[in-house]
Design an enzyme around this catalytic site. Structure first.
Site, PDB file in Angstrom:
ATOM      1  N   ALA A  65     -22.807  20.021   0.415  1.00 13.14           N
ATOM      2  CA  ALA A  65     -23.025  20.496   1.769  1.00 13.14           C
ATOM      3  C   ALA A  65     -22.257  21.793   1.963  1.00 13.14           C
ATOM      4  O   ALA A  65     -21.459  22.174   1.111  1.00 13.14           O
ATOM      5  CB  ALA A  65     -22.531  19.460   2.780  1.00 13.14           C
TER       6      ALA A  65
ATOM      7  N   GLU B 155     -20.258  24.329   5.015  1.00 17.63           N
ATOM      8  CA  GLU B 155     -19.640  24.313   6.342  1.00 17.63           C
ATOM      9  C   GLU B 155     -19.940  25.518   7.215  1.00 17.63           C
ATOM     10  O   GLU B 155     -19.138  25.844   8.102  1.00 17.63           O
ATOM     11  CB  GLU B 155     -18.124  24.201   6.156  1.00 17.63           C
ATOM     12  CG  GLU B 155     -17.419  25.456   5.588  1.00 17.63           C
ATOM     13  CD  GLU B 155     -17.191  25.437   4.086  1.00 17.63           C
ATOM     14  OE1 GLU B 155     -17.916  24.705   3.382  1.00 17.63           O
ATOM     15  OE2 GLU B 155     -16.302  26.154   3.609  1.00 17.63           O
ATOM     16  N   ASN B 156     -21.076  26.208   7.040  1.00 19.88           N
ATOM     17  CA  ASN B 156     -21.401  27.380   7.867  1.00 19.88           C
ATOM     18  C   ASN B 156     -21.047  27.120   9.330  1.00 19.88           C
ATOM     19  O   ASN B 156     -21.318  26.050   9.852  1.00 19.88           O
ATOM     20  CB  ASN B 156     -22.903  27.654   7.803  1.00 19.88           C
ATOM     21  CG  ASN B 156     -23.439  27.540   6.402  1.00 19.88           C
ATOM     22  OD1 ASN B 156     -23.014  28.267   5.527  1.00 19.88           O
ATOM     23  ND2 ASN B 156     -24.326  26.576   6.178  1.00 19.88           N
TER      24      ASN B 156
ATOM     25  N   GLU C 129     -17.052  18.648   6.008  1.00 23.83           N
ATOM     26  CA  GLU C 129     -17.640  19.904   6.501  1.00 23.83           C
ATOM     27  C   GLU C 129     -17.202  20.172   7.939  1.00 23.83           C
ATOM     28  O   GLU C 129     -16.936  21.301   8.316  1.00 23.83           O
ATOM     29  CB  GLU C 129     -19.167  19.874   6.401  1.00 23.83           C
ATOM     30  CG  GLU C 129     -19.731  19.576   5.008  1.00 23.83           C
ATOM     31  CD  GLU C 129     -19.125  20.393   3.884  1.00 23.83           C
ATOM     32  OE1 GLU C 129     -18.719  21.538   4.118  1.00 23.83           O
ATOM     33  OE2 GLU C 129     -19.037  19.871   2.748  1.00 23.83           O
TER      34      GLU C 129
HETATM   35  N1  B3K Z   1     -17.662  25.110   0.660  1.00 27.38           N
HETATM   36  C1  B3K Z   1     -18.796  24.458   0.073  1.00 27.38           C
HETATM   37  C2  B3K Z   1     -18.942  24.683  -1.378  1.00 27.38           C
HETATM   38  C3  B3K Z   1     -19.627  25.934  -1.744  1.00 27.38           C
HETATM   39  C4  B3K Z   1     -19.921  25.976  -3.214  1.00 27.38           C
HETATM   40  C5  B3K Z   1     -20.438  27.278  -3.627  1.00 27.38           C
HETATM   41  N2  B3K Z   1     -20.855  27.306  -5.016  1.00 27.38           N
HETATM   42  C6  B3K Z   1     -18.789  22.992   0.346  1.00 27.38           C
HETATM   43  C7  B3K Z   1     -17.486  22.393   0.651  1.00 27.38           C
HETATM   44  O1  B3K Z   1     -16.572  22.360  -0.130  1.00 27.38           O
HETATM   45  O2  B3K Z   1     -17.328  21.956   1.746  1.00 27.38           O
HETATM   46 ZN    ZN Z   2     -15.085  22.042   1.285  1.00 22.57          ZN
END
Ligand code: B3K
Ligand code: ZN
Length: 892
Positions: A270, A272-273, A306
């Site tokens: 997932a 977290e946008n 997230e």
């Molecule tokens: N921040 C994203 C992971 C993105 C991975 C990019 N290759 C999900 C998370 O850790 O919440």
């Molecule tokens: Zn994360």
């Protein structure tokens, strides 16, 4: 889109602040069937001395076609800029602030990398972390450039009735040609990796959450129409996360809207946008008939994870990608604590530690070993690792062990107070923790820069004459004093680190010994010893009788610990009396590891598994002495990867045979107890499925017991499993019965059961992932041919990451077939890597990771695995992702 490696390597020491900043950006997406136009208008500010005018470099990628560039409203003459596949350079930007407009064209429908803007099942979605935004438009794609975003999305109204982006909806309307648009404004500055867009034909379920200050937040989950009935659990998890973050960390949600969108084609779990989380559908959709207890647990944890990023990651973000653990380690720690509070804390801790030891310790011991804050990378995507995430979370736990819960919270408060709205470093986090508590925490800093798992050995000595008990700690590798930690690539020597050892002492009668360190005050029955030196001793006074030490309670530091002279009796004593539930479980686990290693050694010597009659007496005792939720764990055998740490040049098939032998032994010796466990924990007729710690523990024990009984190969048991499989009322029981049938050899019943399962769930791709994984992981010799055939089955889609993870990673988990002595399993995975690298680099690099452990195996297998790595390396047009892992492995 493979490019020719090697490309640029980024290094932490090369960090320099950006020469320009982007204050705000207005994006206009004109989504089309084949071509999508992106118009970006940026307000750029200099971030350098007024006398300089350095070139402005905006990252790009070869799939983004430049259509127009304007500065302050005027088209830029071609001689003033340069476009390459890596980006766009403005040679002499104007002095002071200016407006930069960039128009680009993309083909989201052809984007199989699933980064940037792509389509999944006809719907548009984005994935920008780490460096996907440059696949949408030319931009300063680095996390320390934080801008305010306004996003207009225009698309065909019939094909894309839903148009979403970050922040608040500030406008919408009709456009020409049956099109429509929405406009979104995100009031919070953010790096471009948090940008998101979703457009398509989606259904929505809505709820609300009232925050601690009384604001009402609309919560919306979007899925395809077919799936909308399966989002209730995710919605409840979201609400629980929001409440938990307020209660535990005082953190309130900051917008009036929070959206989650489920998509089927997604590289990871997932993302977290800001206010528009995008999820792999397997981490959103769940009903008891389609999802297992494990799935429910993962959904709760990831929805929480997230959501928690909104503060740890979004409001306070990373200065550069080397700092990834700043947000990921901390957010994993937060999601682990959330899940522990929602379910059984002791069970969660055991599960988290098992995963860490089985997989992260292996990573720490292999060619890709890196500190939680890596020093360099070729492809950042390769560093979303267990080390950065799980070990990173353990390092956060070290602060908690040293400062206590209240001190930790003080540190978190100061961290947000100082850094809200900023892009910061791991050093800033450490400083906030230290300053808030008036402590010097510099001894923790080494955990960020040293790779590898520290080894801690402990020797104890009791002096009856002066009633003292001495613990002598050594940070050393298996007795080799010159090495504090085994070397890792690029780090030949290591320094001691701060290891908080939470501990207690148990008297011979099982009671707790009051702790008093020499010259110190009474400490109660539990203490946290701070081991900081290569060799250090702690002397306890007033100890009436020789105690049994209970060390590293709750696994208070991610180390390999050896307690010198620890006997089976000591372990059984801990198992019976320790007040720390983790260490009670650990005692049984250590016994099981000793037993399996001894069986393996005997089999290796005598060429006969179990030939010397080593049974499972210790494990039988363990089973008898552990209760409640832990009973299922008490008979779980340690993972091979955990055992191999002390088995040089392991033969994986022999180890598998040892596991099979021990399983049969235990099943035979514990048969009455296992049958009782099944009967006592069976669900009552008509009982409703509940996802509670107690209900999960019952199902876990029942299904574990059935798995053991299946190993007996008794036709009566097979009959019972078939009956259970047909009558199961939830997916946990259904898939476990099918797996147990497979274990039991299944006889003629298995193919029919597998076909029946397929027919029942033909319309449910998420359920079919389980069906694929189960067949892929079969240990029936020669199964590689069946897995190759499954690649042509309609249930499998090579462009879908979930499909690949189930089939190929499922296969790599089979010791018999992946490690087949003729090399057929390795060859198959080599083929898979090369085929996938043309479709999706990130998925291909996940697959190639199956080869990185080759050093752990016998010479013959090492040569076969190496040959596949070499074959991959010699292939033209390899992606940077795969190149990085293969080249580092071959160098090891
Ligand atoms: N921040 C994203 C992971 C993105 C991975 C990019 N290759 C999900 C998370 O850790 O919440
Ligand atoms: Zn994360």
């Amino acid at each position: 889109m493979p490019t020719s490696p090697p490309t640029l390597r980024a290094a932490l020491q090369d960090y320099t602040p950006p020469p320009y900043l982007i204050d705000s950006v207005h994006l206009n997406f004109l989504l089309g069937d084949t071509v999508t136009r992106v118009e970006s208008c940026m307000q750029v500010l200099p971030n350098h001395a007024a006398s300089e005018r350095p070139p402005l470099f905006l990252h790009g990628c070869e799939d983004v076609k430049l259509v127009a560039v304007k500065v302050n409203g005027e088209s830029l003459p071609v001689e003033q800029y340069e476009v390459e596949s890596s980006g766009l350079t403005l040679k002499t930007p104007p002095a002071g602030a200016f407006e930069l407009e960039v128009h680009t064209d993309l083909h989201p429908d052809q984007n199989t990398s699933l980064e940037g803007l792509y389509t999944s099942g006809g719907n548009f979605c984005t994935q920008c972390e780490a460096e996907g935004f440059r696949g949408i438009t030319f931009f300063m794609d680095r996390p320390d450039v934080m801008a305010k975003y306004t996003t207009r999305i225009e698309a065909d109204k019939a094909a894309c009735p839903v148009l979403l982006s970050n922040g608040n909806l500030v406008g919408s309307g009709e456009a020409e040609g049956g099109r429509h648009f929405t406009v979104w404004e995100d009031p919070f500055r953010k790096p471009c990796y948090l940008f998101a867009l979703v457009a398509g034909d989606l259904c929505m379920k809505e709820d609300t959450f009232t925050t601690c200050s009384g604001r009402s937040v609309a919560l919306r989950i979007f899925t395809r129409a077919h799936d909308i009935g399966r989002v209730d659990f995710a919605m409840q998890s979201l609400k629980r996360s929001m409440k938990w973050d307020e209660e535990v960390f005082g953190l309130e949600y900051d917008l009036d809207l929070f959206n989650i969108v489920a998509v089927d084609d997604f590289n990871m779990g997932a993302m977290e946008n800001k206010s528009l989380n995008i999820f792999n559908s397997r981490l959103v959709l769940a009903t008891p008939d389609t999802a297992t207890d494990g799935d429910f647990g993962r959904i709760e944890g990831v929805v929480g994870h997230e959501y928690f990023h909104n503060w740890t990651g979004n409001r306070v973000t990373c200065r550069d990608w080397f700092q990834l653990t700043l947000k990921e380690g901390l957010t994993v720690y937060r999601d682990q604590e959330f899940s522990a509070d929602m379910n059984s804390r002791p069970v969660r801790r055991v599960e988290d530690v098992c995963r860490l030891r089985a997989a992260q310790f292996q990573e720490d011991n292999g060619p890709m070993a890196h500190p939680i804050r890596p020093e360099s990378y070729i492809k950042m995507d390769n560093f979303y690792t267990l080390t950065v995430y799980e070990k990173g979370a353990e390092v956060i736990r070290l602060y908690e062990a040293v400062l206590g819960k209240a001190g930790f919270r003080k540190g978190m408060d100061l961290y947000f107070q100082r850094h809200d709205g900023q892009a910061v470093t791991c050093d800033d986090f450490l400083a906030a923790m230290a300053d808030a508590n008036g402590e010097d925490l510099s001894a923790l800093a080494k955990w960020y820069s040293q790779a590898g798992t520290p080894r801690l050995s402990v020797a104890a000595e009791y002096s009856p004459a002066d009633k003292t008990y001495t613990l002598r700690f050594k940070q050393a590798s298996c007795g080799a004093r010159r090495l504090l930690l085994p070397p890792t690539p690029g780090q030949p020597t290591k320094d001691p680190v701060l290891i908080p050892v939470r501990m207690g002492l148990l008297a011979p009668d099982g009671g707790e010994v009051p702790l008093k360190l020499r010259g110190g005050e009474m400490l109660g029955s539990e203490a946290v010893l701070r081991v900081t030196k290569a060799e250090q001793e702690f002397v306890f006074e007033g100890v009436e009788q020789a105690p049994v030490p209970s060390l590293l309670r709750g696994f208070s530091a991610p180390v390999h610990m050896t307690v010198e002279g620890q006997s089976d009796e000591d372990l059984l004593h801990l198992l019976a009396h320790d007040t720390d539930s983790f260490n009670r479980w650990e005692a049984g686990h250590v016994l099981a590891k000793k037993l399996m290693r001894a069986l393996y050694a005997a089999a290796k010597d005598s060429n006969e598994v179990g030939g010397r009659g080593l049974g499972g007496t210790g494990m039988v005792c363990v089973y008898a002495r552990v209760d409640g939720a832990f009973k299922a764990f008490a008979i779980s055998l340690p993972e091979n990867s955990e055992l191999m740490d002390k088995i040089p040049e392991a033969d994986p098939i022999l180890l598998h045979e040892v596991r099979e032998f021990l399983t049969r032994q235990l099943a035979a010796r514990l048969r009455p107890e296992l049958e009782a466990a099944v009967a006592e924990n069976d669900s009552a007729p008509g009982e409703q499925y509940e996802f509670t710690a107690a209900a999960c523990a019952r199902r876990a024990l029942k299904n574990k017991a059935l798995g053991y009984l299946a190993a007996l190969g008794d036709p009566g048991v097979t009959e019972q499993l078939l009956h259970r499989f047909r009558g199961a009322t939830n997916m946990t029981d259904e898939i476990n019965a099918l797996a147990a049938l497979d274990r039991a050899g299944g006889g003629s019943a298995l193919p029919a059961a597998l076909t029946g399962f397929y027919q029942k769930w033909e319309q449910e791709p998420l359920v079919l992932l389980k069906w694929l994984a189960l067949q892929a992981g079969s240990n029936v010799a020669g199964n590689v041919a069946a897995v190759r055939r499954l690649m042509a089955h309609p249930a499998f889609h090579i462009t879908n990451p979930n499909s690949c993870y189930s089939l190929f990673l499922g296969f790599a988990r089979s010791p018999v077939n992946f490690h087949a002595a003729d090399g057929s399993g390795y060859e198959f995975m080599g083929d898979v890597v090369l085929q996938l690298d043309k479709i999706n680099h990130q998925v291909a690099s996940r697959m190639v990771s199956a080869f990185t452990t080759f050093k752990n195996y016998d010479q013959q297998r090492q040569a076969l695995m190496r040959a596949q790595l070499q074959r991959i390396m010699d292939t033209e047009g390899l992606s940077d992702n795969v190149f990085e892992i293969v080249s580092k492995s071959l160098k090891a």
